[in-house]
Scaffold this active site. Structure first.
Site, mmCIF file in Angstrom:
data_model
loop_
_atom_site.group_PDB
_atom_site.id
_atom_site.type_symbol
_atom_site.label_atom_id
_atom_site.label_comp_id
_atom_site.label_asym_id
_atom_site.label_seq_id
_atom_site.Cartn_x
_atom_site.Cartn_y
_atom_site.Cartn_z
ATOM 1 N N CYS A 85 -65.794 -5.733 -74.141
ATOM 2 C CA CYS A 85 -66.962 -4.923 -74.486
ATOM 3 C C CYS A 85 -67.108 -3.673 -73.612
ATOM 4 O O CYS A 85 -68.000 -2.868 -73.842
ATOM 5 C CB CYS A 85 -68.232 -5.770 -74.404
ATOM 6 S SG CYS A 85 -68.699 -6.145 -72.718
ATOM 7 N N CYS A 123 -71.458 -9.104 -75.559
ATOM 8 C CA CYS A 123 -70.005 -9.207 -75.402
ATOM 9 C C CYS A 123 -69.504 -10.303 -76.356
ATOM 10 O O CYS A 123 -69.904 -11.465 -76.221
ATOM 11 C CB CYS A 123 -69.697 -9.542 -73.939
ATOM 12 S SG CYS A 123 -67.951 -9.706 -73.580
ATOM 13 N N GLU A 153 -39.704 -47.881 -53.857
ATOM 14 C CA GLU A 153 -40.821 -47.932 -54.816
ATOM 15 C C GLU A 153 -41.135 -46.523 -55.298
ATOM 16 O O GLU A 153 -40.784 -45.554 -54.633
ATOM 17 C CB GLU A 153 -42.093 -48.458 -54.118
ATOM 18 C CG GLU A 153 -41.975 -49.857 -53.609
ATOM 19 C CD GLU A 153 -43.141 -50.228 -52.686
ATOM 20 O OE1 GLU A 153 -44.072 -49.417 -52.522
ATOM 21 O OE2 GLU A 153 -43.093 -51.329 -52.143
ATOM 22 N N LYS A 208 -40.149 -36.868 -51.425
ATOM 23 C CA LYS A 208 -40.922 -36.222 -52.495
ATOM 24 C C LYS A 208 -39.992 -35.484 -53.450
ATOM 25 O O LYS A 208 -39.085 -34.759 -53.015
ATOM 26 C CB LYS A 208 -41.914 -35.222 -51.897
ATOM 27 C CG LYS A 208 -42.906 -35.878 -50.939
ATOM 28 C CD LYS A 208 -44.240 -36.072 -51.563
ATOM 29 C CE LYS A 208 -45.136 -34.976 -51.154
ATOM 30 N NZ LYS A 208 -46.455 -34.951 -51.445
ATOM 31 N N CYS A 226 -64.869 -4.837 -68.668
ATOM 32 C CA CYS A 226 -64.590 -5.967 -69.546
ATOM 33 C C CYS A 226 -63.647 -5.539 -70.674
ATOM 34 O O CYS A 226 -63.919 -4.546 -71.361
ATOM 35 C CB CYS A 226 -65.903 -6.483 -70.128
ATOM 36 S SG CYS A 226 -65.654 -7.779 -71.349
ATOM 37 N N LYS A 256 -43.606 -43.414 -55.710
ATOM 38 C CA LYS A 256 -44.770 -42.914 -54.984
ATOM 39 C C LYS A 256 -45.766 -42.425 -56.031
ATOM 40 O O LYS A 256 -45.532 -41.412 -56.704
ATOM 41 C CB LYS A 256 -44.369 -41.784 -54.037
ATOM 42 C CG LYS A 256 -45.499 -41.318 -53.161
ATOM 43 C CD LYS A 256 -44.991 -40.370 -52.096
ATOM 44 C CE LYS A 256 -46.067 -40.042 -51.087
ATOM 45 N NZ LYS A 256 -47.250 -39.427 -51.676
ATOM 46 N N CYS A 302 -68.260 -10.587 -66.623
ATOM 47 C CA CYS A 302 -68.813 -9.529 -67.458
ATOM 48 C C CYS A 302 -70.296 -9.856 -67.601
ATOM 49 O O CYS A 302 -70.649 -10.928 -68.089
ATOM 50 C CB CYS A 302 -68.140 -9.517 -68.823
ATOM 51 S SG CYS A 302 -69.069 -8.519 -69.995
ATOM 52 N N ASP A 353 -49.026 -40.784 -57.596
ATOM 53 C CA ASP A 353 -49.782 -39.606 -57.180
ATOM 54 C C ASP A 353 -51.232 -39.698 -57.656
ATOM 55 O O ASP A 353 -51.629 -39.079 -58.639
ATOM 56 C CB ASP A 353 -49.101 -38.357 -57.759
ATOM 57 C CG ASP A 353 -49.630 -37.090 -57.116
ATOM 58 O OD1 ASP A 353 -50.321 -37.186 -56.088
ATOM 59 O OD2 ASP A 353 -49.340 -36.003 -57.647
ATOM 60 N N TYR A 413 -49.355 -51.632 -53.681
ATOM 61 C CA TYR A 413 -48.047 -51.572 -53.037
ATOM 62 C C TYR A 413 -48.022 -51.995 -51.577
ATOM 63 O O TYR A 413 -47.030 -51.779 -50.889
ATOM 64 C CB TYR A 413 -47.479 -50.152 -53.151
ATOM 65 C CG TYR A 413 -48.472 -49.053 -52.838
ATOM 66 C CD1 TYR A 413 -49.014 -48.910 -51.570
ATOM 67 C CD2 TYR A 413 -48.875 -48.154 -53.838
ATOM 68 C CE1 TYR A 413 -49.922 -47.913 -51.282
ATOM 69 C CE2 TYR A 413 -49.793 -47.154 -53.565
ATOM 70 C CZ TYR A 413 -50.306 -47.037 -52.281
ATOM 71 O OH TYR A 413 -51.209 -46.052 -52.005
HETATM 72 S S1 IVH Z 1 -47.251 -47.285 -48.591
HETATM 73 C C1 IVH Z 1 -48.444 -47.349 -44.136
HETATM 74 N N1 IVH Z 1 -46.363 -47.097 -51.059
HETATM 75 O O1 IVH Z 1 -48.794 -42.126 -50.457
HETATM 76 C C2 IVH Z 1 -47.954 -46.979 -45.454
HETATM 77 N N2 IVH Z 1 -47.923 -45.480 -50.314
HETATM 78 O O2 IVH Z 1 -48.462 -40.611 -47.656
HETATM 79 C C3 IVH Z 1 -48.900 -47.235 -46.531
HETATM 80 N N3 IVH Z 1 -48.564 -43.851 -52.049
HETATM 81 O O3 IVH Z 1 -51.547 -43.038 -48.497
HETATM 82 C C4 IVH Z 1 -48.594 -46.561 -47.798
HETATM 83 N N4 IVH Z 1 -47.326 -44.682 -53.662
HETATM 84 O O4 IVH Z 1 -51.807 -43.058 -51.040
HETATM 85 C C5 IVH Z 1 -47.162 -46.560 -50.112
HETATM 86 N N5 IVH Z 1 -45.528 -47.088 -53.226
HETATM 87 C C6 IVH Z 1 -46.315 -46.568 -52.293
HETATM 88 C C7 IVH Z 1 -47.121 -45.435 -52.553
HETATM 89 C C8 IVH Z 1 -47.908 -44.910 -51.530
HETATM 90 C C9 IVH Z 1 -48.202 -43.751 -53.334
HETATM 91 C C10 IVH Z 1 -49.497 -42.921 -51.373
HETATM 92 C C11 IVH Z 1 -50.590 -43.601 -50.598
HETATM 93 C C12 IVH Z 1 -50.359 -43.239 -49.166
HETATM 94 C C13 IVH Z 1 -49.553 -41.992 -49.285
HETATM 95 C C14 IVH Z 1 -48.631 -41.895 -48.089
#
Ligand code: IVH
Length: 676
Positions: A404, A425, A109, A307, A401, A111, A419, A113, A220
């Site tokens: 000025c 200024c 999946e 990551k 500054c 991740k 400043c 942010d 998720y």
């Molecule tokens: S699973 C026990 N799936 O990343 C596992 N987390 O460091 C539960 N996050 O706290 C998390 N996308 O805030 C999962 N597809 C994804 C995610 C995801 C982002 C974040 C989430 C979690 C952190 C894990």
């Protein structure tokens, strides 16, 4: 002994608190009180073994903390093990293979942010939304989450009666860019990335503002006693059918090659997504297999996060220049040899402040690493010291500054240099005017930053009050400004005379006085004369106004130039007092009372109740103490608060009794919109 010293300070502060809040007879100045409190905070931080939840420092902390109810998670919110290398993904795969010793599938999946959230549904209705907090307990932000349109409040289809679903709340890039553009125009601090913007928004006390921020959410992870499928992917597909937003970028993989292809594909394609992602997550698909693998102390053994590398480039630092903003804050900017980074050419990078320059040990001519993580403005993360052939001049923060020539100052506890020459200024004068005419202040059409610059260069504007003596013939005489624009400006200036007092206070541009503080000041002091005469003590007595703001207000009105400006604005006919209508809307039914709001309500939201309390002269406080007059108690009141209320004998007042107490049956129309 430190312990005795701590105890003595606690006693002393308790006595001062009592004198101030109970007897209304302070025996010490706020300044001295704050100094003692700080001393105690420092001692307690150095000696955690003497922690006491009833220490005066804890009262300050919990009063400042937002009014959200803390809720324990039924299932703790764990984090994931992190890796940046495909080799470690391979190690994870091997560990799972050995651990299970049977065939398995992985779900890949994205991740997301943002900021994580856990939703509880009962019989198809959203009953609670809680932030991650410390993993064991988080903030109940249900009212705010309910404003997120993509989150279903009622489910459709065949859902289980009780379950939790977790996901990520996100601010889309487009909303983030727009929000920051607005904040820039208002000279408010910018959000560094959409993650901070999303979590900041979620913690706001006003759901109406949260709603305007257009947050989004992807889900998720489902939890519950009787989930419909034994496959993680199966549960997600079902969740999608009940109305949740589940990412399309989800793939079941059986081999490491497939995982690797997923990583490579999304490291590129994620740049076209409307929201921020920072990696991918791998999860064992079978819930039975997940159970067999189990957990370490911090994270599941059945999942891992890979990551994406933040994009980096190396380039040469040619010089450092310094920009002066409306508030006089001086920002250092690195000028670089142009370099390609994440599809754009980077020539400049923020250096933030003098401490950061010092920590990097920057020299002109250095080869530096530039990174664009989740941040919009690239930053310099390190210097390649091995690449130094001849060492250039060490970068030293300027002392005067650049605009000025005034000597710069640094306020205690602040990272920025300022400043102080605010009335002479040029960028500060022009910035003040831009703020004065901006939409949320005096809202004067026709006076954009270019026109202000033109008028400034032609000596027609030196001070905000000059705006009210601009004459049509003077304007028309200027090159680039036709008669239509001149009449437009005049009409805008005329109209601004109707702008209400609270916005005039905001428009003055007093340091640390934003929109909300300006409203608080206007409602507390009613007119400019009273505000001019206010003392630090009177100011800090106003809810949410601290020492820093109070000092700044007093300092502003102590400057004769500012008084002269205000007098000119008064003569020009600006609104310098609260309108009769607003004055009358303010009641005094709760004058002098400290009220805690707890639980969930049927007739009004928590924020509406907060506004009602303030409008009736009461004070809404976050934690229960012996000084609490009563608790406005809804359903499902937090057990901690209930216990504390019982032990202190603080009484509970329910919604209906509260409304009859202030003699208002349906205050919504009277109250919302006036204060906020
Ligand atoms: S699973 C026990 N799936 O990343 C596992 N987390 O460091 C539960 N996050 O706290 C998390 N996308 O805030 C999962 N597809 C994804 C995610 C995801 C982002 C974040 C989430 C979690 C952190 C894990």
């Amino acid at each position: 002994m430190v312990k005795d010293q701590i105890e003595a300070l606690r006693r002393e502060l308790e006595q001062h608190n009592y004198n101030y809040y109970v007897l209304s007879a302070p025996s010490i100045s706020d300044f001295e009180f704050d100094a003692k409190l700080k001393e105690l905070q420092e001692l307690e931080a150095a000696h955690p073994e003497f922690f006491d939840s009833n220490s005066p420092t804890q009262r300050v902390g919990s009063d400042i903390a937002s009014g959200f109810e803390q809720v324990a998670h039924v299932y703790p919110m764990l984090s994931l093990g992190n890796t940046y290398s495909e080799a470690e993904v391979q190690d994870f795969y091997e560990r799972v293979r050995k651990g299970l010793n049977e065939e398995f599938e992985l779900v890949c999946e994205l991740k997301y942010d943002g900021t994580s959230i856990s939703l509880t549904y009962e019989n198809g209705s959203l009953v609670r939304a809680v932030t991650r907090g410390d993993g064991d307990k988080g903030d109940d932000v249900t009212a705010n989450v309910k404003t997120i349109r993509s989150i279903p409040l009622r489910l459709k289809g065949n859902y289980p009666p009780n379950f939790e679903i977790r996901g990520e709340i996100l601010m889309p890039w487009s909303v983030f860019d727009e929000l920051n553009r607005e904040r820039e125009a208002q000279e408010e601090q910018l959000f560094a990335n959409p993650r901070n913007a999303a979590s900041g928004t979620l913690k706001m006390q006003n759901p109406a503002i949260v709603a305007s921020r257009k947050l989004d959410a992807y889900f998720y992870y489902m939890l519950g006693e009787k989930l419909p499928s034994d496959l993680h992917s199966g549960n997600l597909m079902l969740a999608r059918s009940w109305g949740f937003k589940i990412s399309d970028a989800t793939k079941i993989c059986k081999t490491l090659e497939e995982v690797s292809a997923f990583i490579n594909q999304w490291d590129v394609e994620r740049k076209n997504l409307p929201v921020a992602t920072d990696g991918i997550v791998l999860k064992v698909n079978s819930l039975t297999q997940q159970k067999n693998l189990g957990y370490t102390a911090k994270s599941p053994r059945w999942a891992i996060a890979y990551k994406f590398q933040a994009e980096k480039a190396v380039t040469r630092l040619n010089s450092v220049s310094y920009q002066v903003g409306r508030t006089g804050a001086v920002t250092p900017v690195a000028n670089l040899d142009p370099v390609q980074l994440s599809g754009t050419t980077v020539k400049r990078a923020s250096l933030h402040n003098a401490d950061i320059i010092e920590a990097l040990d920057l020299h002109i001519g250095d080869m530096v690493f530039v990174e664009k993580g989740g941040e919009i403005i690239p930053k310099i993360t390190a210097v390649d010291k091995d690449a130094r052939v001849l060492i250039g001049d060490k970068v030293k923060f300027i002392k005067v500054c650049p605009e000025c020539g005034a000597n710069l100052i640094r306020y205690e506890g602040e990272a920025a240099h300022y400043c102080p020459n605010e009335n002479a200024c040029p960028p500060q004068i022009k910035g003040k005017m831009e703020h004065f005419v901006s939409r949320k202040a005096m809202n004067i059409d026709g006076l954009g930053s270019e026109t202000i610059n033109l008028l400034y260069q032609n000596d027609l504007l030196r001070n905000i009050a000059d705006i009210y003596s601009l004459k049509i013939p003077d304007l028309i005489r200027l090159e680039r400004l036709g008669s239509k624009s001149a009449y437009n400006i005049q009409a805008g200036v005329e109209k601004s005379k109707e702008v209400p007092f609270e916005r005039v206070v905001f428009a003055l541009g007093i340091r640390f006085v934003g929109e909300t503080v300006a409203k608080k000041l206007a409602f507390a002091f009613h007119n400019i004369e009273a505000l001019e005469k206010s003392t630090v003590e009177e100011l800090v007595a106003v809810d949410e106004i601290g020492e820093r703001i109070a000092q700044s207000v007093v300092q502003y009105f102590a400057d004769p130039l500012n008084i002269e400006t205000i007098n000119k604005l008064k003569e020009a006919g600006l609104q310098m007092s609260l309108s009769e209508e607003k004055l009358q809307a303010r009641g005094n039914a709760l004058e002098g009372l400290s009220i805690v709001i707890s639980g969930t309500f049927k007739m009004h939201s928590r924020d509406e109740y907060k506004a009602i309390i303030e409008q009736q002269g009461g004070k809404n406080v976050g934690s229960v103490s012996s000084k609490t007059s009563f608790i406005l108690a809804g359903e499902n009141m937090g057990p901690e608060k209930l216990k504390k209320a019982e032990s202190l004998g603080v009484k509970l007042v329910d919604e209906t009794s509260f409304l009859s107490m202030i003699n208002i049956e349906n205050p919504t129309t009277e109250f919302t919109g006036l204060l906020f």
